[in-house]
Design an enzyme around this catalytic site. Structure first.
Site, PDB file in Angstrom:
ATOM      1  CB  THR A 173      14.978 -22.833  10.613  1.00 20.79           C
ATOM      2  OG1 THR A 173      14.691 -23.984  11.421  1.00 20.79           O
ATOM      3  CG2 THR A 173      13.682 -22.091  10.341  1.00 20.79           C
ATOM      4  CG  HIS A 193       5.821  -4.944   9.858  1.00 20.76           C
ATOM      5  ND1 HIS A 193       6.178  -4.122   8.809  1.00 20.76           N
ATOM      6  CD2 HIS A 193       4.511  -5.267   9.635  1.00 20.76           C
ATOM      7  CE1 HIS A 193       5.148  -3.947   8.007  1.00 20.76           C
ATOM      8  NE2 HIS A 193       4.122  -4.635   8.474  1.00 20.76           N
TER       9      HIS A 193
END
Length: 410
Positions: free
Chosen positions: A329, A381
């Site tokens: 993006t 994560h």
């Protein structure tokens, strides 16, 4: 014979759509393959075209419809109407002239029953402009009043009179500078984005790591070759092709960044389908560059340009947005200095580009002014450790600061 206009299936998870607008009026003659209406699903907008030529009958003017619903019909047994008589000079005339002109154009034939009768959309527009059917001349089939006729008609002049108390209060609300409010219905696409973004925040262990990249080398390449590149490939040499190539190489070096969680397993991808976030008038969409690792700079730029044009015109399809293993993006096009992108689920990472700013930088012990871009990598994560995420971002930095690496895949 009457043919039904049904809402088509538009993907496995798509069960309904919103009717955005009808391009044709009720009672219009339509040609085969002519666009009839625009539908908006959870993921994209699409046009529904006529499967046959004939007279259109609209059953559902607006609202939400389900896959398989009949929104209209086409009578293909109806003959195509003859070309209408050429209109007289379209230049404005005195206010008293239109009524006389209409009388002169009329013949002795009995008027058709549809003459001066507004379509549903035209009736609504008449109410919004404060007009009646007698105030508008119909140019549709058999003299029917269309929405375009109403749009072209001058609003009815208000007679001089004393303003009533109720009218005065309404006018006061619209006075510039007042603390007015208004409401707009959320589009289907916006509601889907709302749900997906909240889901990404609540179902992942998102973390963002940052780095900076000296864009001098990339900018020098663009400066020296952009004219020849555009002349040869008919497309500009932008930053996105450099970043896309760098990302595909880094993803192959760090395959876990290109993976995703699938139940109790990790699904790895041996290909790089890169989603490119595109801002459109209706919201953010993410079309996918398939097998970007195999594409040249020119092919990447051409694909991005095609998606940008389709996004502007609301023509991006579900196929364009299907899949995707990683997303880029670019908030820098809007002036963003730094941000923390939100994951595009079920992907495990997203790269955020930002604006390029001339900043003082230490180079070989000397302070120099260099064009610097901050990069942000948001990752899940749960499957990606910090060490892998940081090294992946450093790899992208190295590839961009020394673009010759892009040629040899290092």
């Amino acid at each position: 014979m009457t043919k039904e206009i049904c809402v088509p299936a538009a993907g496995e998870s798509v069960t309904e759509a919103d009717i955005v607008t009808w391009y044709k009026e009720d009672g219009d003659y339509v040609e085969m393959d002519e666009a009839l209406l625009e539908l908006e699903t959870d993921k994209a907008s699409m046009d529904l075209t006529a499967e046959a030529g004939g007279i259109l009958s609209i059953k559902v003017e607006e609202g939400t419809v389900k896959v398989g619903d009949v929104v209209g019909t086409i009578d293909d047994s109806a003959a195509k109407p003859a070309a209408t008589v050429a209109k007289t000079d379209a230049t404005p005339v005195e206010s008293s002239a239109p009524a006389a002109a209409v009388k002169e154009e009329k013949t002795g034939a009995a008027p058709h029953y549809a003459a001066s009768h507004p379509s549903p959309a035209a009736q609504k527009a008449l109410g919004e402009k404060g007009l009646s059917a007698s105030d508008v001349s119909g140019t549709g089939r058999d003299g029917r009043i269309t929405k375009q006729d109403v749009a072209g008609a001058a609003p009815k002049a208000a007679p001089e009179k004393v303003v009533k108390k109720e009218e005065a209060s309404v006018a006061a609300v619209a006075t510039p500078g007042e603390r007015g409010t208004r409401r707009e219905k959320l589009s289907r696409l916006r509601k889907t984005l709302l749900t997906r973004l909240v889901d990404a925040q609540q179902t992942t262990a998102s973390l963002t790591t940052f780095n900076e990249v000296d864009m001098s080398a990339v900018m020098n390449i663009r400066k020296h070759h952009k004219e020849a590149f555009k002349e040869k490939y008919n497309v500009g040499l932008g930053f996105m092709s450099f970043f896309t190539k760098a990302v595909t190489i880094a993803l192959q070096n760090w395959p876990l960044i290109n993976a995703m969680i699938d139940g109790d397993e990790i699904l790895f991808h041996d290909y790089c389908d890169i989603g490119v976030a595109v801002a459109t008038p209706k919201g953010l969409v993410v079309p996918v560059i398939k097998n970007a690792e195999n594409l040249s700079f020119a092919e990447i730029e051409s694909t991005i340009k095609a998606y940008a044009l389709k996004g502007r015109d609301g023509k991006i399809t579900l196929d364009d947005m299907s899949g995707g293993t990683f997303t880029i993006t670019n908030g820098g096009t809007f002036g963003s200095m730094l941000s923390t992108p939100i994951l595009n689920r079920p992907q495990s990472a997203i790269l955020g580009m930002h604006n390029i700013v001339q900043r003082p930088t230490a180079v070989n012990g000397q302070v120099e002014i260099r064009p610097i871009m901050y990069l942000a990598l948001t990752y899940d994560h749960r499957i990606i450790d910090g060490a892998e995420a940081v090294q992946f971002l450093v790899n992208i930095k190295q590839l961009l600061e020394d673009p010759t690496r892009l040629l040899i895949g290092m």
